[in-house]
Scaffold this motif. Structure first.
Motif, PDB file in Angstrom:
ATOM      1  N   ARG A 157      81.132   2.806  58.964  1.00  0.00           N
ATOM      2  CA  ARG A 157      80.434   3.247  60.181  1.00  0.00           C
ATOM      3  C   ARG A 157      79.123   2.493  60.359  1.00  0.00           C
ATOM      4  O   ARG A 157      78.765   2.091  61.481  1.00  0.00           O
ATOM      5  CB  ARG A 157      80.160   4.753  60.094  1.00  0.00           C
ATOM      6  N   ALA A 158      78.403   2.259  59.260  1.00  0.00           N
ATOM      7  CA  ALA A 158      77.112   1.566  59.348  1.00  0.00           C
ATOM      8  C   ALA A 158      77.287   0.133  59.839  1.00  0.00           C
ATOM      9  O   ALA A 158      76.403  -0.407  60.517  1.00  0.00           O
ATOM     10  CB  ALA A 158      76.425   1.572  57.979  1.00  0.00           C
ATOM     11  N   PHE A 159      78.428  -0.487  59.516  1.00  0.00           N
ATOM     12  CA  PHE A 159      78.665  -1.872  59.930  1.00  0.00           C
ATOM     13  C   PHE A 159      79.376  -1.969  61.283  1.00  0.00           C
ATOM     14  O   PHE A 159      79.592  -3.066  61.790  1.00  0.00           O
ATOM     15  CB  PHE A 159      79.478  -2.605  58.861  1.00  0.00           C
ATOM     16  N   MET A 160      79.697  -0.835  61.890  1.00  0.00           N
ATOM     17  CA  MET A 160      80.492  -0.827  63.114  1.00  0.00           C
ATOM     18  C   MET A 160      79.807  -1.576  64.255  1.00  0.00           C
ATOM     19  O   MET A 160      80.456  -2.265  65.041  1.00  0.00           O
ATOM     20  CB  MET A 160      80.764   0.633  63.520  1.00  0.00           C
ATOM     21  N   THR A 161      78.502  -1.440  64.361  1.00  0.00           N
ATOM     22  CA  THR A 161      77.777  -2.090  65.461  1.00  0.00           C
ATOM     23  C   THR A 161      77.202  -3.440  65.054  1.00  0.00           C
ATOM     24  O   THR A 161      76.337  -3.977  65.747  1.00  0.00           O
ATOM     25  CB  THR A 161      76.641  -1.173  65.962  1.00  0.00           C
ATOM     26  N   GLU A 162      77.696  -3.988  63.932  1.00  0.00           N
ATOM     27  CA  GLU A 162      77.245  -5.288  63.428  1.00  0.00           C
ATOM     28  C   GLU A 162      75.718  -5.370  63.323  1.00  0.00           C
ATOM     29  O   GLU A 162      75.088  -6.229  63.919  1.00  0.00           O
ATOM     30  CB  GLU A 162      77.777  -6.411  64.323  1.00  0.00           C
ATOM     31  N   PRO A 163      75.110  -4.451  62.557  1.00  0.00           N
ATOM     32  CA  PRO A 163      73.651  -4.407  62.475  1.00  0.00           C
ATOM     33  C   PRO A 163      73.074  -5.627  61.760  1.00  0.00           C
ATOM     34  O   PRO A 163      73.707  -6.182  60.861  1.00  0.00           O
ATOM     35  CB  PRO A 163      73.378  -3.134  61.663  1.00  0.00           C
ATOM     36  N   SER A 164      71.890  -6.014  62.169  1.00  0.00           N
ATOM     37  CA  SER A 164      71.182  -7.085  61.476  1.00  0.00           C
ATOM     38  C   SER A 164      70.537  -6.564  60.190  1.00  0.00           C
ATOM     39  O   SER A 164      70.299  -7.326  59.253  1.00  0.00           O
ATOM     40  CB  SER A 164      70.096  -7.674  62.379  1.00  0.00           C
ATOM     41  N   LEU A 165      70.249  -5.266  60.167  1.00  0.00           N
ATOM     42  CA  LEU A 165      69.533  -4.639  59.055  1.00  0.00           C
ATOM     43  C   LEU A 165      70.251  -3.366  58.649  1.00  0.00           C
ATOM     44  O   LEU A 165      70.571  -2.526  59.499  1.00  0.00           O
ATOM     45  CB  LEU A 165      68.103  -4.316  59.498  1.00  0.00           C
ATOM     46  N   LEU A 166      70.518  -3.225  57.347  1.00  0.00           N
ATOM     47  CA  LEU A 166      71.104  -1.995  56.821  1.00  0.00           C
ATOM     48  C   LEU A 166      70.073  -1.303  55.944  1.00  0.00           C
ATOM     49  O   LEU A 166      69.583  -1.882  54.974  1.00  0.00           O
ATOM     50  CB  LEU A 166      72.361  -2.291  56.008  1.00  0.00           C
ATOM     51  N   LEU A 167      69.755  -0.064  56.274  1.00  0.00           N
ATOM     52  CA  LEU A 167      68.846   0.763  55.480  1.00  0.00           C
ATOM     53  C   LEU A 167      69.693   1.795  54.744  1.00  0.00           C
ATOM     54  O   LEU A 167      70.412   2.571  55.368  1.00  0.00           O
ATOM     55  CB  LEU A 167      67.827   1.470  56.387  1.00  0.00           C
ATOM     56  N   ALA A 168      69.628   1.776  53.429  1.00  0.00           N
ATOM     57  CA  ALA A 168      70.445   2.677  52.620  1.00  0.00           C
ATOM     58  C   ALA A 168      69.545   3.520  51.721  1.00  0.00           C
ATOM     59  O   ALA A 168      68.678   2.989  51.033  1.00  0.00           O
ATOM     60  CB  ALA A 168      71.442   1.884  51.774  1.00  0.00           C
ATOM     61  N   ASP A 169      69.741   4.827  51.750  1.00  0.00           N
ATOM     62  CA  ASP A 169      68.934   5.753  50.954  1.00  0.00           C
ATOM     63  C   ASP A 169      69.827   6.370  49.876  1.00  0.00           C
ATOM     64  O   ASP A 169      70.669   7.222  50.170  1.00  0.00           O
ATOM     65  CB  ASP A 169      68.342   6.843  51.852  1.00  0.00           C
ATOM     66  N   GLU A 170      69.678   5.907  48.642  1.00  0.00           N
ATOM     67  CA  GLU A 170      70.458   6.381  47.494  1.00  0.00           C
ATOM     68  C   GLU A 170      71.969   6.386  47.797  1.00  0.00           C
ATOM     69  O   GLU A 170      72.637   7.414  47.678  1.00  0.00           O
ATOM     70  CB  GLU A 170      70.000   7.795  47.100  1.00  0.00           C
ATOM     71  N   PRO A 171      72.533   5.226  48.167  1.00  0.00           N
ATOM     72  CA  PRO A 171      73.949   5.211  48.571  1.00  0.00           C
ATOM     73  C   PRO A 171      74.922   5.530  47.449  1.00  0.00           C
ATOM     74  O   PRO A 171      76.072   5.874  47.720  1.00  0.00           O
ATOM     75  CB  PRO A 171      74.151   3.777  49.081  1.00  0.00           C
ATOM     76  N   THR A 172      74.482   5.432  46.181  1.00  0.00           N
ATOM     77  CA  THR A 172      75.355   5.779  45.063  1.00  0.00           C
ATOM     78  C   THR A 172      74.913   7.064  44.366  1.00  0.00           C
ATOM     79  O   THR A 172      75.461   7.433  43.328  1.00  0.00           O
ATOM     80  CB  THR A 172      75.393   4.635  44.028  1.00  0.00           C
ATOM     81  N   GLY A 173      73.952   7.762  44.954  1.00  0.00           N
ATOM     82  CA  GLY A 173      73.319   8.898  44.279  1.00  0.00           C
ATOM     83  C   GLY A 173      74.243  10.064  43.990  1.00  0.00           C
ATOM     84  O   GLY A 173      74.040  10.789  43.017  1.00  0.00           O
TER      85      GLY A 173
END
Length: 229
Positions: A157-173
């Motif tokens: 979902r985060a890559f759906m709009t082809e973002p230039s910047l990905l901000l991830a908050d504890e993605p493996t937490g």
């Protein structure tokens, strides 16, 4: 050829009111991140990492200082303009997944592009779900998916709009070691394939070690850590 930073922060302070007092959360933050870089933001809980991420996303406005995302100063944008910048420019991955329970995996992935009125969303969403290894789970609802599968949906979902910047908050937490490792591999593969800049808040040493740079937040102050492998 010089490449303009995708993130530029200068003299950033942030305070919140606590009764009659002002509590300083961030102080003197200066930061530049180049397009395509991967940066880990580490530090103890309560040190200000998630607050900084929220400010970079334009979810809140800093007390002092300047933030530019893709050359656009957030302080000069109103709430609607910041929301548009987020929708067009920034992807998010959270520890708690934040999938809509009444939507299938496919519908959750399509949602950001649907909200922008884009076309061809189903085909792109199916491609992304295949990329994250979930082509057989597209019709499943979040409650029918494991934690690792839900995080894969969130990344697609985060890559759906082809973002230039990905901000991830504890993605493996919230994930076990094995699943967390799979998510790390996935993030960096998508980073390579899409050229997306990664800024990741994490306590995961394996994840931080994969990033090109490592920034340490201590009591609201930021410093670059060198010599990390």
């Amino acid at each position: 050829m010089t490449t303009s930073p995708i993130i530029r922060v200068s003299g950033l302070d942030h305070r919140v009111s606590l009764g009659a007092e002002q509590l300083t959360i961030l102080q003197g933050i200066t930061l530049e991140v180049k397009p395509g870089e991967s940066v880990a933001l580490v530090g103890a809980s309560g040190s200000g990492k998630s607050t900084l991420l929220g400010l970079l996303a334009g979810l809140d406005i800093a007390s002092d200082g300047e933030i530019e995302i893709g050359g656009r100063p957030l302080g000069a944008l109103d709430e609607e303009q910041r929301a548009r910048l987020r929708a067009e420019y920034i992807g998010f991955v959270f520890q708690s997944f934040l999938l809509l329970p009444t939507l299938t995996a496919l519908e959750n992935v399509m949602l950001p592009a649907d909200l922008q009125g884009r076309r061809g969303n189903r085909e792109r969403a199916l491609q992304l779900l295949e990329q994250v290894g979930l082509k057989d789970r597209v019709r499943h609802f979040p409650t029918q998916l494991s934690g690792g599968e839900q995080q894969r949906v969130a990344i697609a979902r985060a890559f759906m709009t082809e973002p230039s910047l990905l901000l991830a908050d504890e993605p493996t937490g919230n994930l076990d070691h094995h699943t967390g490792g799979q998510i790390i591999e996935l993030l960096f593969r998508l980073n390579r394939e899409h050229g997306t800049t990664l800024l990741i808040v994490t306590h995961d040493e394996a994840l931080a070690g994969r990033c090109e740079r490592r920034l340490l937040m201590t009591a609201g102050r930021l410093e670059e850590q060198h010599g990390q492998s």
